[in-house]
Design an enzyme around this catalytic site. Structure first.
Site, PDB file in Angstrom:
ATOM      1  N   ASP A  99      -2.570  12.669 -23.386  1.00 32.40           N
ATOM      2  CA  ASP A  99      -2.550  11.317 -23.918  1.00 32.40           C
ATOM      3  C   ASP A  99      -3.968  10.951 -24.321  1.00 32.40           C
ATOM      4  OD1 ASP A  99      -0.653   8.682 -23.927  1.00 32.40           O
ATOM      5  OD2 ASP A  99      -2.729   8.136 -23.518  1.00 32.40           O
ATOM      6  N   ARG A 116       9.759  12.914 -25.444  1.00 37.01           N
ATOM      7  CA  ARG A 116      10.996  12.279 -25.002  1.00 37.01           C
ATOM      8  C   ARG A 116      12.239  12.656 -25.791  1.00 37.01           C
ATOM      9  NH1 ARG A 116       8.836   6.283 -25.284  1.00 37.01           N
ATOM     10  NH2 ARG A 116       7.777   7.243 -27.062  1.00 37.01           N
ATOM     11  N   ARG A 120       4.132  14.620 -31.577  1.00 35.63           N
ATOM     12  CA  ARG A 120       5.040  14.274 -30.484  1.00 35.63           C
ATOM     13  C   ARG A 120       6.241  15.218 -30.413  1.00 35.63           C
ATOM     14  NH1 ARG A 120       5.072   7.813 -31.464  1.00 35.63           N
ATOM     15  NH2 ARG A 120       2.929   7.384 -30.866  1.00 35.63           N
ATOM     16  N   TYR A 174      -8.017  -0.134 -27.662  1.00 39.51           N
ATOM     17  CA  TYR A 174      -7.341  -0.238 -26.366  1.00 39.51           C
ATOM     18  C   TYR A 174      -8.278  -0.839 -25.318  1.00 39.51           C
ATOM     19  CZ  TYR A 174      -3.060   2.372 -27.406  1.00 39.51           C
ATOM     20  OH  TYR A 174      -1.855   2.763 -27.893  1.00 39.51           O
TER      21      TYR A 174
END
Length: 355
Positions: free
Chosen positions: A87, A42, A38, A162
């Protein structure tokens, strides 16, 4: 043929002698290579700026945007490898699964897979489903030069979780209920996801990725016997499918200290280690013939510079006897991490480990 048109089994000339790929191959390196899971995301203000008004799924399908985001941490931090910005649910979206990545929640699946009939949602993935990946990786490799690009995908177990849960879960009760209660359906689900995942990684390698990482983010929820019986065969199938390309294969999961040996056995060349197990102990569990990646606790970066350096020295000390070591965090960069702390960490690891 392999990445950048090189024959299978041989890396692209530009990246072959990079510290990152040397460490993956357990060869001597000028310094311990560093990259962060990552690292593109962000924590960077430039990332937040280019993502304004663009949904996560859409941002993964815009080649120029993917290129910019992937390059941002390489420019800022001087890391030894780039990680392709995407992703884990992108291949599922590409084959038509009705899902979205909702801010503050994560991937949400409209019609969870609970029955054999639901498997019809999962058709084979082809390169034509993801042309934006081939285009983006072409742009990236041209910009990166000698810096390797890591392709990545979600492992079958995490993707299955998921799909069965319908979104993020803390308990995985639906996924585990299928695994325990309908093992044939579970095996067929994971086998189908293994084929999709392998195809997704092949597209990235053939476009120019120099290594690949398989993220099994949720595998830490499993007991070793369940992992070996119900999960490892699918992960091993993915690794076998890309073995012929000759690119290093990295395997990572969170909370997987009890699974490290099995994760290496599944076919990885490099085993990622989270912060819960010291690297010297992780090496004992994994056994010889594998490089290790990790494993600074991501929250250490919120402490003082002195504390970060102390903990970094501990990681490097634990890694001193390893056959190959890639410095990373024990999980992804947290969103509120100070980017300057990451830049300083790269510089510190390079300086401390210089041969």
């Amino acid at each position: 043929m392999s990445a950048n048109g090189s024959p299978s089994g041989k890396q692209p000339t530009a990246t072959y002698d990079s510290p990152f790929l040397k460490a993956c191959r357990r060869e001597p390196v000028p310094h311990t290579p560093v990259w962060f899971m990552r690292q593109a995301g962000r924590s960077l203000p430039e990332y937040r700026k280019v993502r304004e008004g663009v949904g996560m799924v859409e941002s993964c399908m815009r080649p120029e945007l993917v290129t910019e985001i992937t390059l941002q941490p390489v420019r800022r931090h001087g890391v030894d490898a780039a990680i392709y910005f995407s992703d884990i649910v992108v291949p599922l979206k590409a084959i038509g699964v009705d899902l979205d990545i909702k801010p503050g929640v994560g991937p949400v699946v409209e019609r969870p897979i609970r029955t054999r009939a639901d498997l019809a949602q999962l058709r084979d993935l082809t390169p034509e489903d993801v042309p934006y990946i081939t285009e983006a990786i072409g742009l990236l490799t041209a910009e990166l030069g000698s810096t390797p690009l890591i392709g990545f995908a979600g492992a079958p177990f995490t993707l299955a979780s998921y799909l069965v849960e319908g979104g993020p879960s803390r308990t995985y009760e639906n996924a585990k209920a299928m695994m325990y209660g309908d093992p044939e359906l579970w095996a067929d689900l994971l086998d189908r996801l293994a084929d999709i995942t392998a195809a997704f990684l092949k597209v990235q390698i053939e476009a120019g990725a120099s290594a690949v990482q398989l993220f099994d983010s949720w595998a830490g929820a499993l007991a070793p016997a369940d992992y070996r019986r119900s999960v490892m065969p699918a992960s091993a199938k993915v690794f076998r499918a890309v073995e012929g390309y000759g690119v290093p294969r990295i395997h990572f999961g969170v909370g997987t200290g009890e699974l490290l040996g099995l994760m290496g056995e599944a076919g990885a060349d490099v085993v990622g280690v989270d912060w819960r197990v010291p690297l010297d102990e992780a090496a004992r569990r994994v056994g010889p013939g594998k490089a290790l990646q990790g494993n600074l606790d991501p929250t250490v970066l919120f402490a003082s510079r002195e504390a970060v350096e102390t903990k970094t020295r501990e990681v490097l000390r634990d890694a001193a006897g390893l056959e190959g070591h890639i410095f990373n965090l024990g999980h992804g960069v947290m969103p509120s991490t100070d980017p300057d702390a990451l830049t300083r960490l790269v510089e510190y690891v390079h300086a401390q480990s210089a041969r």
